[in-house]
Write a protein that holds these residues in place. Structure first.
Motif, PDB file in Angstrom:
ATOM      1  N   LEU A 156     -15.670 -51.587  -2.547  1.00 18.26           N
ATOM      2  CA  LEU A 156     -14.372 -52.185  -2.216  1.00 18.26           C
ATOM      3  C   LEU A 156     -14.368 -52.696  -0.778  1.00 18.26           C
ATOM      4  CD1 LEU A 156     -11.996 -49.640  -3.997  1.00 18.26           C
ATOM      5  CD2 LEU A 156     -13.131 -51.676  -4.898  1.00 18.26           C
ATOM      6  N   ARG A 157     -15.081 -52.017   0.099  1.00 23.22           N
ATOM      7  CA  ARG A 157     -15.172 -52.488   1.491  1.00 23.22           C
ATOM      8  C   ARG A 157     -15.882 -53.832   1.581  1.00 23.22           C
ATOM      9  NH1 ARG A 157     -14.130 -47.443   1.875  1.00 23.22           N
ATOM     10  NH2 ARG A 157     -13.164 -46.550   3.743  1.00 23.22           N
ATOM     11  N   GLN A 158     -16.954 -53.956   0.834  1.00 22.52           N
ATOM     12  CA  GLN A 158     -17.676 -55.239   0.845  1.00 22.52           C
ATOM     13  C   GLN A 158     -16.780 -56.363   0.335  1.00 22.52           C
ATOM     14  OE1 GLN A 158     -20.980 -54.041  -1.632  1.00 22.52           O
ATOM     15  NE2 GLN A 158     -22.354 -53.761   0.129  1.00 22.52           N
ATOM     16  N   ILE A 159     -16.024 -56.074  -0.715  1.00 23.29           N
ATOM     17  CA  ILE A 159     -15.136 -57.108  -1.271  1.00 23.29           C
ATOM     18  C   ILE A 159     -14.090 -57.501  -0.223  1.00 23.29           C
ATOM     19  CG2 ILE A 159     -13.426 -57.606  -3.069  1.00 23.29           C
ATOM     20  CD1 ILE A 159     -14.965 -55.560  -4.853  1.00 23.29           C
ATOM     21  N   GLY A 160     -13.514 -56.476   0.429  1.00 26.18           N
ATOM     22  CA  GLY A 160     -12.502 -56.761   1.450  1.00 26.18           C
ATOM     23  C   GLY A 160     -13.049 -57.610   2.577  1.00 26.18           C
ATOM     24  N   GLU A 161     -14.261 -57.291   3.015  1.00 26.54           N
ATOM     25  CA  GLU A 161     -14.864 -58.053   4.112  1.00 26.54           C
ATOM     26  C   GLU A 161     -15.152 -59.492   3.690  1.00 26.54           C
ATOM     27  OE1 GLU A 161     -18.280 -55.796   5.238  1.00 26.54           O
ATOM     28  OE2 GLU A 161     -17.076 -54.137   6.022  1.00 26.54           O
ATOM     29  N   GLU A 162     -15.713 -59.652   2.484  1.00 24.65           N
ATOM     30  CA  GLU A 162     -16.077 -61.003   2.055  1.00 24.65           C
ATOM     31  C   GLU A 162     -14.858 -61.869   1.777  1.00 24.65           C
ATOM     32  OE1 GLU A 162     -19.041 -61.524  -0.848  1.00 24.65           O
ATOM     33  OE2 GLU A 162     -20.521 -60.283   0.197  1.00 24.65           O
ATOM     34  N   LEU A 163     -13.802 -61.234   1.288  1.00 20.40           N
ATOM     35  CA  LEU A 163     -12.589 -62.008   0.998  1.00 20.40           C
ATOM     36  C   LEU A 163     -11.645 -62.035   2.201  1.00 20.40           C
ATOM     37  CD1 LEU A 163     -11.753 -60.816  -2.650  1.00 20.40           C
ATOM     38  CD2 LEU A 163     -13.072 -62.810  -1.929  1.00 20.40           C
ATOM     39  N   ASN A 164     -12.077 -61.361   3.283  1.00 17.73           N
ATOM     40  CA  ASN A 164     -11.247 -61.275   4.494  1.00 17.73           C
ATOM     41  C   ASN A 164      -9.846 -60.765   4.145  1.00 17.73           C
ATOM     42  OD1 ASN A 164     -10.829 -61.492   7.237  1.00 17.73           O
ATOM     43  ND2 ASN A 164     -10.085 -63.612   7.126  1.00 17.73           N
ATOM     44  N   THR A 165      -9.840 -59.676   3.372  1.00 17.99           N
ATOM     45  CA  THR A 165      -8.582 -59.109   2.884  1.00 17.99           C
ATOM     46  C   THR A 165      -8.569 -57.615   3.221  1.00 17.99           C
ATOM     47  OG1 THR A 165      -8.628 -60.680   1.060  1.00 17.99           O
ATOM     48  CG2 THR A 165      -7.200 -58.767   0.783  1.00 17.99           C
ATOM     49  N   PRO A 166      -7.436 -57.066   3.653  1.00 18.63           N
ATOM     50  CA  PRO A 166      -7.395 -55.638   3.983  1.00 18.63           C
ATOM     51  C   PRO A 166      -7.842 -54.764   2.810  1.00 18.63           C
ATOM     52  CG  PRO A 166      -5.383 -56.727   4.696  1.00 18.63           C
ATOM     53  CD  PRO A 166      -6.146 -57.733   3.888  1.00 18.63           C
ATOM     54  N   LEU A 167      -8.498 -53.668   3.167  1.00 15.13           N
ATOM     55  CA  LEU A 167      -9.032 -52.761   2.146  1.00 15.13           C
ATOM     56  C   LEU A 167      -7.928 -52.249   1.226  1.00 15.13           C
ATOM     57  CD1 LEU A 167     -11.476 -51.193   1.044  1.00 15.13           C
ATOM     58  CD2 LEU A 167     -11.011 -49.430   2.756  1.00 15.13           C
ATOM     59  N   GLY A 168      -6.774 -51.926   1.823  1.00 16.11           N
ATOM     60  CA  GLY A 168      -5.668 -51.412   1.018  1.00 16.11           C
ATOM     61  C   GLY A 168      -5.239 -52.412  -0.043  1.00 16.11           C
ATOM     62  N   THR A 169      -5.242 -53.676   0.330  1.00 16.95           N
ATOM     63  CA  THR A 169      -4.860 -54.730  -0.624  1.00 16.95           C
ATOM     64  C   THR A 169      -5.860 -54.809  -1.768  1.00 16.95           C
ATOM     65  OG1 THR A 169      -3.940 -55.960   1.248  1.00 16.95           O
ATOM     66  CG2 THR A 169      -4.280 -57.180  -0.804  1.00 16.95           C
ATOM     67  N   ILE A 170      -7.142 -54.673  -1.401  1.00 13.96           N
ATOM     68  CA  ILE A 170      -8.188 -54.711  -2.430  1.00 13.96           C
ATOM     69  C   ILE A 170      -8.017 -53.541  -3.402  1.00 13.96           C
ATOM     70  CG2 ILE A 170     -10.690 -54.516  -2.827  1.00 13.96           C
ATOM     71  CD1 ILE A 170      -9.832 -57.182  -1.610  1.00 13.96           C
ATOM     72  N   LYS A 171      -7.781 -52.360  -2.838  1.00 13.41           N
ATOM     73  CA  LYS A 171      -7.614 -51.182  -3.692  1.00 13.41           C
ATOM     74  C   LYS A 171      -6.414 -51.346  -4.614  1.00 13.41           C
ATOM     75  CE  LYS A 171      -9.650 -47.821  -0.500  1.00 13.41           C
ATOM     76  NZ  LYS A 171      -9.334 -46.776   0.477  1.00 13.41           N
ATOM     77  N   SER A 172      -5.329 -51.834  -4.037  1.00 11.88           N
ATOM     78  CA  SER A 172      -4.126 -52.024  -4.850  1.00 11.88           C
ATOM     79  C   SER A 172      -4.358 -53.060  -5.935  1.00 11.88           C
ATOM     80  CB  SER A 172      -2.956 -52.478  -3.956  1.00 11.88           C
ATOM     81  OG  SER A 172      -2.630 -51.443  -3.053  1.00 11.88           O
ATOM     82  N   ALA A 173      -5.044 -54.141  -5.567  1.00 11.18           N
ATOM     83  CA  ALA A 173      -5.315 -55.196  -6.542  1.00 11.18           C
ATOM     84  C   ALA A 173      -6.160 -54.664  -7.693  1.00 11.18           C
ATOM     85  CB  ALA A 173      -6.025 -56.367  -5.862  1.00 11.18           C
ATOM     86  N   LEU A 174      -7.158 -53.874  -7.339  1.00  7.83           N
ATOM     87  CA  LEU A 174      -8.028 -53.309  -8.379  1.00  7.83           C
ATOM     88  C   LEU A 174      -7.244 -52.329  -9.254  1.00  7.83           C
ATOM     89  CD1 LEU A 174     -10.774 -53.071  -9.663  1.00  7.83           C
ATOM     90  CD2 LEU A 174     -11.422 -51.408  -7.915  1.00  7.83           C
ATOM     91  N   SER A 175      -6.458 -51.513  -8.599  1.00  7.90           N
ATOM     92  CA  SER A 175      -5.679 -50.530  -9.347  1.00  7.90           C
ATOM     93  C   SER A 175      -4.707 -51.229 -10.311  1.00  7.90           C
ATOM     94  CB  SER A 175      -4.914 -49.645  -8.373  1.00  7.90           C
ATOM     95  OG  SER A 175      -4.149 -48.699  -9.076  1.00  7.90           O
TER      96      SER A 175
END
Lengths: 191, 270
Positions: A156-175
């Motif tokens: 999830l960290r890699q996704i956040g970095e590549e999409l330049n999106t906060p980690l929390g947003t990535i986690k929420s989006a996945l959830s």
């Protein structure tokens, strides 16, 4: 209730013995959950040989984490499945790290034939095809995150970095994506 | 960690998607959560872990347990010694202590291994003994061969007498010509039927042979006693020299087929 508590205590003791290096306890764990672990591995990797390797890795991980097992946290079967999934995801991440994330983003029409499908899993292929359709219907961020996390093998960290999106947003989006997929496949999934 | 985040983490954890770095914070938040939240998380994760109906119906391979056991044993060893030393240590252990007791070894196999081990030790001792015996025999044979070669070179019947009998007489030749490498001697003993002539570096020239002769006081050849050819190696010849005055002996190089008198004296008695 008393029986469950007794079973929990026996499970806790068994895991403590495994953590202490007791092979007899490890064999008990294997006898109880070896088949389940193998079937999970068989479903997740492309060959029987890799499934067997994965089972070994999972039991090594179960031994490493055995000392932390707490029946109050999860039933033993749940714990075994959680550990197995983590290991299988790690393994898939290692083997799928070659896939370009950008290719996944572009793969709106990603077909089942493009993916690695476990041997002898015709039913699984159909289920995957249906699942892919549902993934394609998700909002963009959720779709991208779930493809990168599941199919691209990214953390999830890699996704956040590549999409330049906060980690929390990535986690929420996945959830949210997982919840939505679950809702849409509720007729297939056990409740 | 908010309740929402805790539930999200629980879901991701159940699906194996929670990042490694998030596990400990999640577990800590779980432990700190109220009992009803813990219960909710347990139920949610349990629900996500009902996988049996979705899994393929395949049987667990029969021979997998020993490999699992081996993998875990190896991981234990690595954790004890550190991964970098583990392989080396395993090799060392395998080399040095193949009979070490281990709980991962079945009793029957251990008993068999002890049997094989004992047999190996016994066999090893036998092989070592055979090897040492063989080596000693080789040494003896080599020594005997050398002795035989010496005996052959110096004449077997006379060697002991030359070495250990003080009544054996040695008569040395000297080369005619200061730079000559020629060496020659005659050993004789009253108890021997024959005397022995040795020459070394006395090479016969092309078309010529070496003759042992008796000279008169003027240096003329009175009698020819022996003829031989040599490439310069050690030569020994057994000769009947009874009645011969040793001081009159000489070695002559002469054309083959010609009388020794036609040749040249190359060595005289000292």
């Amino acid at each position: 209730m008393g029986d469950r508590q007794d079973q929990n205590e026996r499970d806790r003791q068994m895991m403590q013995r495994i953590a202490a290096g007791d092979d007899a306890a490890l064999k008990l764990l294997y006898e109880r959950f070896g088949s389940l672990v193998y079937r999970m591995a068989f479903q997740a990797v492309p060959s029987k040989g890799e499934a067997e390797d994965a089972v070994q890795e999972i039991f090594v991980r179960l031994w490493r984490t055995a000392g932390r097992y707490d029946p109050a946290r999860a039933a033993l079967v749940t714990w075994v499945i959680l550990i197995s999934r983590r290991q299988l995801v790690d393994r898939m991440r290692r083997t799928r790290a070659r896939i370009k994330p950008s290719a996944l983003d572009e793969a709106a029409g990603l077909s089942v034939a493009d993916r690695e499908i476990p041997v002898g899993a015709g039913e699984t292929e159909e289920r995957m095809a249906a699942m892919m359709k549902k993934i394609e219907s998700l909002p963009d961020l959720q779709k991208t995150v779930i493809k990168r996390a599941y199919l691209g093998g990214q953390t999830l960290r890699q996704i956040g970095e590549e999409l330049n999106t906060p980690l929390g947003t990535i986690k929420s989006a996945l959830s949210r994506a997982l919840m939505r997929l679950r809702e849409r496949t509720s007729e297939e999934l056990p409740t | 960690m908010t309740l929402q985040e805790l539930l999200e983490h629980a879901q991701l954890d159940a699906l194996g998607l929670l990042d490694e770095e998030d596990h400990e914070p999640f577990e800590a938040a779980f432990r700190a959560a109220p009992a009803e939240v813990q219960g909710q998380i347990r139920r949610e994760q349990q629900r996500l872990c009902v996988v049996d109906p979705l899994l393929p119906e395949v049987a667990l391979p029969g021979g997998l347990w020993p490999r699992v056991q081996e993998a875990v044993s190896k991981a234990r060893l690595e954790s004890l010694l550190g991964a970098s030393q583990a392989h080396e240590a395993q090799d060392r252990v395998a080399r040095a202590l193949p009979m070490m007791r281990s709980r991962v070894v079945h009793r029957a196999w251990r008993a068999g291994a002890i049997g094989f081990g004992t047999a190996a030790v016994v066999l090893g001792a036998v092989l070592l003994n055979v090897s040492m015996t063989h080596r000693q025999q080789m040494v003896n044979a080599e020594r005997d061969a050398r002795s035989l070669a010496i005996a052959e070179a110096f004449g077997r019947p006379y060697l002991s007498g030359q070495l250990f009998d003080k009544s054996t007489e040695q008569s040395l030749f000297v080369a005619v010509g200061a730079e000559s490498p020629n060496k020659a001697a005659i050993f004789s003993n009253a108890s021997w039927d024959k005397s022995v002539l040795y020459t070394q570096a006395v090479a016969s020239r092309p078309g010529q042979s070496i003759r042992l002769v008796v000279l008169d006081a003027q240096g003329n050849v009175l009698r020819e006693l022996a003829e031989f050819e040599s490439t310069g190696g050690l030569v020994h010849k057994e000769l009947d020299l009874r009645g011969v005055e040793m001081s009159q002996l000489a070695l002559v190089s002469a054309p083959k087929g010609m009388p020794a008198g036609e040749g040249t004296v190359i060595m005289r008695m000292a």
